[in-house]
Design a protein around this motif. Sequence first.
Motif, PDB file in Angstrom:
ATOM      1  N   ALA A 125       0.828  -1.210   0.000  1.00 17.63           N
ATOM      2  CA  ALA A 125       0.000   0.000   0.000  1.00 17.63           C
ATOM      3  C   ALA A 125       0.862   1.259   0.000  1.00 17.63           C
ATOM      4  O   ALA A 125       0.567   2.232  -0.715  1.00 17.63           O
ATOM      5  N   ILE A 126       1.948   1.239   0.778  1.00 18.69           N
ATOM      6  CA  ILE A 126       2.832   2.406   0.814  1.00 18.69           C
ATOM      7  C   ILE A 126       3.499   2.612  -0.540  1.00 18.69           C
ATOM      8  O   ILE A 126       3.580   3.731  -1.054  1.00 18.69           O
ATOM      9  N   GLY A 127       3.987   1.530  -1.143  1.00 17.77           N
ATOM     10  CA  GLY A 127       4.647   1.640  -2.438  1.00 17.77           C
ATOM     11  C   GLY A 127       3.708   2.115  -3.529  1.00 17.77           C
ATOM     12  O   GLY A 127       4.062   2.980  -4.350  1.00 17.77           O
ATOM     13  N   LEU A 128       2.474   1.573  -3.566  1.00 18.41           N
ATOM     14  CA  LEU A 128       1.511   2.012  -4.575  1.00 18.41           C
ATOM     15  C   LEU A 128       1.121   3.471  -4.376  1.00 18.41           C
ATOM     16  O   LEU A 128       0.901   4.209  -5.345  1.00 18.41           O
ATOM     17  N   SER A 129       1.027   3.900  -3.112  1.00 15.70           N
ATOM     18  CA  SER A 129       0.706   5.297  -2.845  1.00 15.70           C
ATOM     19  C   SER A 129       1.817   6.219  -3.325  1.00 15.70           C
ATOM     20  O   SER A 129       1.554   7.287  -3.893  1.00 15.70           O
ATOM     21  N   LEU A 130       3.072   5.825  -3.111  1.00 11.40           N
ATOM     22  CA  LEU A 130       4.190   6.640  -3.580  1.00 11.40           C
ATOM     23  C   LEU A 130       4.253   6.681  -5.107  1.00 11.40           C
ATOM     24  O   LEU A 130       4.649   7.695  -5.691  1.00 11.40           O
ATOM     25  N   LEU A 131       3.850   5.600  -5.758  1.00 11.50           N
ATOM     26  CA  LEU A 131       3.845   5.585  -7.221  1.00 11.50           C
ATOM     27  C   LEU A 131       2.689   6.380  -7.816  1.00 11.50           C
ATOM     28  O   LEU A 131       2.714   6.695  -9.009  1.00 11.50           O
ATOM     29  N   GLY A 132       1.686   6.664  -6.991  1.00 14.71           N
ATOM     30  CA  GLY A 132       0.547   7.425  -7.494  1.00 14.71           C
ATOM     31  C   GLY A 132      -0.614   6.577  -7.947  1.00 14.71           C
ATOM     32  O   GLY A 132      -1.505   7.079  -8.655  1.00 14.71           O
ATOM     33  N   ILE A 133      -0.679   5.311  -7.540  1.00 12.64           N
ATOM     34  CA  ILE A 133      -1.807   4.449  -7.895  1.00 12.64           C
ATOM     35  C   ILE A 133      -3.009   4.846  -7.041  1.00 12.64           C
ATOM     36  O   ILE A 133      -2.907   4.907  -5.807  1.00 12.64           O
ATOM     37  N   PRO A 134      -4.155   5.108  -7.628  1.00 10.92           N
ATOM     38  CA  PRO A 134      -5.336   5.471  -6.824  1.00 10.92           C
ATOM     39  C   PRO A 134      -5.779   4.309  -5.939  1.00 10.92           C
ATOM     40  O   PRO A 134      -5.622   3.136  -6.283  1.00 10.92           O
ATOM     41  N   ASN A 135      -6.353   4.680  -4.771  1.00 12.17           N
ATOM     42  CA  ASN A 135      -6.895   3.698  -3.819  1.00 12.17           C
ATOM     43  C   ASN A 135      -5.848   2.661  -3.427  1.00 12.17           C
ATOM     44  O   ASN A 135      -6.101   1.449  -3.432  1.00 12.17           O
ATOM     45  N   ALA A 136      -4.667   3.110  -3.065  1.00 10.14           N
ATOM     46  CA  ALA A 136      -3.588   2.190  -2.684  1.00 10.14           C
ATOM     47  C   ALA A 136      -3.942   1.384  -1.439  1.00 10.14           C
ATOM     48  O   ALA A 136      -3.529   0.231  -1.292  1.00 10.14           O
ATOM     49  N   VAL A 137      -4.713   1.985  -0.526  1.00  5.44           N
ATOM     50  CA  VAL A 137      -5.109   1.266   0.693  1.00  5.44           C
ATOM     51  C   VAL A 137      -5.952   0.043   0.345  1.00  5.44           C
ATOM     52  O   VAL A 137      -5.813  -1.032   0.944  1.00  5.44           O
ATOM     53  N   LEU A 138      -6.845   0.190  -0.619  1.00  6.01           N
ATOM     54  CA  LEU A 138      -7.688  -0.939  -1.027  1.00  6.01           C
ATOM     55  C   LEU A 138      -6.849  -2.099  -1.537  1.00  6.01           C
ATOM     56  O   LEU A 138      -7.081  -3.258  -1.160  1.00  6.01           O
ATOM     57  N   TRP A 139      -5.864  -1.824  -2.375  1.00  5.70           N
ATOM     58  CA  TRP A 139      -5.072  -2.908  -2.953  1.00  5.70           C
ATOM     59  C   TRP A 139      -4.198  -3.582  -1.900  1.00  5.70           C
ATOM     60  O   TRP A 139      -3.983  -4.796  -1.957  1.00  5.70           O
ATOM     61  N   GLY A 140      -3.710  -2.814  -0.926  1.00  8.53           N
ATOM     62  CA  GLY A 140      -2.955  -3.439   0.159  1.00  8.53           C
ATOM     63  C   GLY A 140      -3.818  -4.340   1.011  1.00  8.53           C
ATOM     64  O   GLY A 140      -3.406  -5.446   1.400  1.00  8.53           O
ATOM     65  N   MET A 141      -5.055  -3.894   1.308  1.00 11.66           N
ATOM     66  CA  MET A 141      -5.955  -4.716   2.128  1.00 11.66           C
ATOM     67  C   MET A 141      -6.420  -5.951   1.364  1.00 11.66           C
ATOM     68  O   MET A 141      -6.543  -7.043   1.948  1.00 11.66           O
ATOM     69  N   LEU A 142      -6.704  -5.792   0.082  1.00  8.31           N
ATOM     70  CA  LEU A 142      -7.076  -6.966  -0.712  1.00  8.31           C
ATOM     71  C   LEU A 142      -5.933  -7.970  -0.804  1.00  8.31           C
ATOM     72  O   LEU A 142      -6.156  -9.188  -0.812  1.00  8.31           O
ATOM     73  N   ALA A 143      -4.709  -7.487  -0.876  1.00  8.20           N
ATOM     74  CA  ALA A 143      -3.563  -8.402  -0.909  1.00  8.20           C
ATOM     75  C   ALA A 143      -3.469  -9.199   0.387  1.00  8.20           C
ATOM     76  O   ALA A 143      -3.130 -10.392   0.370  1.00  8.20           O
ATOM     77  N   ILE A 144      -3.781  -8.572   1.527  1.00 13.79           N
ATOM     78  CA  ILE A 144      -3.754  -9.285   2.811  1.00 13.79           C
ATOM     79  C   ILE A 144      -4.762 -10.430   2.807  1.00 13.79           C
ATOM     80  O   ILE A 144      -4.483 -11.534   3.296  1.00 13.79           O
ATOM     81  N   VAL A 145      -5.947 -10.186   2.243  1.00 17.91           N
ATOM     82  CA  VAL A 145      -6.985 -11.223   2.234  1.00 17.91           C
ATOM     83  C   VAL A 145      -6.706 -12.277   1.170  1.00 17.91           C
ATOM     84  O   VAL A 145      -6.789 -13.493   1.427  1.00 17.91           O
ATOM     85  N   LEU A 146      -6.357 -11.835  -0.039  1.00 16.03           N
ATOM     86  CA  LEU A 146      -6.220 -12.770  -1.149  1.00 16.03           C
ATOM     87  C   LEU A 146      -5.010 -13.679  -1.012  1.00 16.03           C
ATOM     88  O   LEU A 146      -4.996 -14.775  -1.592  1.00 16.03           O
ATOM     89  N   ARG A 147      -4.010 -13.278  -0.253  1.00 17.44           N
ATOM     90  CA  ARG A 147      -2.841 -14.145  -0.094  1.00 17.44           C
ATOM     91  C   ARG A 147      -3.127 -15.352   0.792  1.00 17.44           C
ATOM     92  O   ARG A 147      -2.280 -16.238   0.911  1.00 17.44           O
ATOM     93  N   PHE A 148      -4.298 -15.398   1.421  1.00 17.04           N
ATOM     94  CA  PHE A 148      -4.707 -16.630   2.095  1.00 17.04           C
ATOM     95  C   PHE A 148      -5.051 -17.715   1.088  1.00 17.04           C
ATOM     96  O   PHE A 148      -5.070 -18.899   1.438  1.00 17.04           O
TER      97      PHE A 148
END
Length: 669
Positions: free
Chosen positions: A266-289
């Motif tokens: 989420a931090i890396g995507l936010s620094l790159l300028g990807i919109p809704n970086a928090v969403l992608w970080g949280m989805l990664a936490i769930v989907l990696r199960f």
Amino acid sequence: MLKFSRGIDQDRAATAGGLQQIAFARGAAAAAQPSRLPTLVATAATVAVLYFARDVFLPLAIAILLTFALAPLVSRLRRVGCPRSVAVIGTVTTAFLFLSAFGVVIAMQVSEVAQNLPTYQYNIVEKVRTLKETGSESQILERIGRVIERISTEISRPEPEMRASPEPAPEAKPLLVEIFSPQRPVETLKNIINPLLGPLATTGLVIVVVIFMLFEREELRDRFIRLVGYGDLHRTTEALQDAGARVGRYLLMQLVVNITYGIPLAIGLSLLGIPNAVLWGMLAIVLRFVPYIGPVIAAALPLFLAFAAAPGWSLLVWTAALFIVLELLSNNVVEPWLYGSRTGLSPLAIIVAAIFWAWLWGPVGLVLSTPLTVCLVVLGRHVPQFEFLEILLGNEPVLDPKERLYQRLLAGDPDEATDNAEDMLEEKYLVEFYDTVAIPALLLAERDRARGALTNAQAAQIAQSANTLIANLEEIAGEEEGEEETGAEAQESDGDDDADEYDLPPGEGKSVLCVGGRSDLDDVTASMLAQTLWIQGADAAHAGHEVLKAGNIKALKLEGRNAVVLSVLDRDFMRHAKFTVRRLKRMAPAARVGIVLWQEDGRPGTTERDQLIESLQADFMVFGMGDAVREALSDELPRSLKLAHPKIAPGYAMRRSKRADRESTVKAD
């Protein structure tokens, strides 16, 4: 020698009787062993019940897994003096509040992404147009488009009709009228609540079940033991502890791994300028199960957004690089550091389990596939009727190293045997590999040959593959030869008083000949022993069993040899060993002549071994690689050969004298 032979006959008779008893016992055990058909029928029935009653069992499975995950936290709170009710309710409330907040944040982020999608339309169209223009330079896409356009034109062109009468006036088409009646407030509220009623009811049911399971965890454990394992408390208790520890540790460690992945993402995507970086970080936490598939899905959505959000291609490249770096760090650093592969599942079993549980319970089953399969493996480990589950799904080797090597040699695959040997040689020396794996594998082959299960062609194939294996390990043997001096210096500096089983003496200045006893398999063991002696620095050579025949033994070059070692797998060789030892001692009186009777277990005691040495008139007799090397490199002098003086029949000397007198008289006449 006759006494020794009779002893051998008695041993063989006893062995034959023992084999008959073993065969009878195996037959009785096979007859008494229950059929696997009821187990398979019960398994199929269980799968059917889980499928058709998934609305009931799915919340229970989620509740059980959450109980495994939250039980350690409740136990820790109890240890610090917290009451049971406060510990249970506080832990469950905190966990579900966290999950609810997690879901609310995801829902809000998804809504924001849906609102912003129309703004990305221009960038997507421009990039598609750029790709099209790039392809049009070679006129590939343009030609394909023209062909498709012509085909569609021909298909849609109407056929000409021959009209015999004037065209009638077109009939008036009826006008469609849509009647709109506003819904009542009650119906509107009902349409909103109905889709949410099922998930909310399931969530509430899971919360209640988790609370009651944590409250009555000890009582449920006792009831389960009384139901399925009252006659074997030790095994049932061990199974419950193993399942709880494995599942709880997996869920907790996987959550930690996913968090250490999602937050930097989420931090890396936010620094790159990807919109809704928090969403992608949280989805990664769930989907990696979800094993294997989850990380791919978690990466696909941000990559698509990077493709759509920026007009250029640099953002897409940097986003892909971020995912690659995080995956490498997570898979090679974080996961091995935290838990490694403690689930006890093989990679193929994880994939198959994901497919099975996804078919059974849908996306939720896909997320729960790994912990549920861990429970099945634990069941197979502790319940004999379900042992096949551990064999099919577990990551523990089902064959011993010696059995695996024997199977590869029997299949004529020395390359895979070499690969397996190199893996084991990362943790042990070559001499230890030969003594604990290779020689026992050849003993299995010799036993199969002795009982007629192995043909001569198969034995020759095993010997050929084993010789190829020895040749492939020649480079490793050379590396160990260079490490001997360093290892000896390190051991002297450590000052350890305990003698290592494979702490072998140096062989500089020694010359040893290793000879196979009576078969091609014996020749292989002689070659292994010679290679081990060469590692120790000795001038070692090996010869096949054919050289021991009466017409060939005189061709042996024994000058300057300090020791001659006969390498034998079959104990029946001892019938003729005495004559072979005598011949070798006559040919090389300055060399120590000994026998290595390879035995993995059932080795004779010291008294029996001394009796064998005395009857064979050998200088030594050993049963393992370490002792064989020590005796071959020993500085002891060879024992003198005791020549037998057989008793002469009565009157033989007188008859011989009279015959000599008659022969002299005839010559005089």
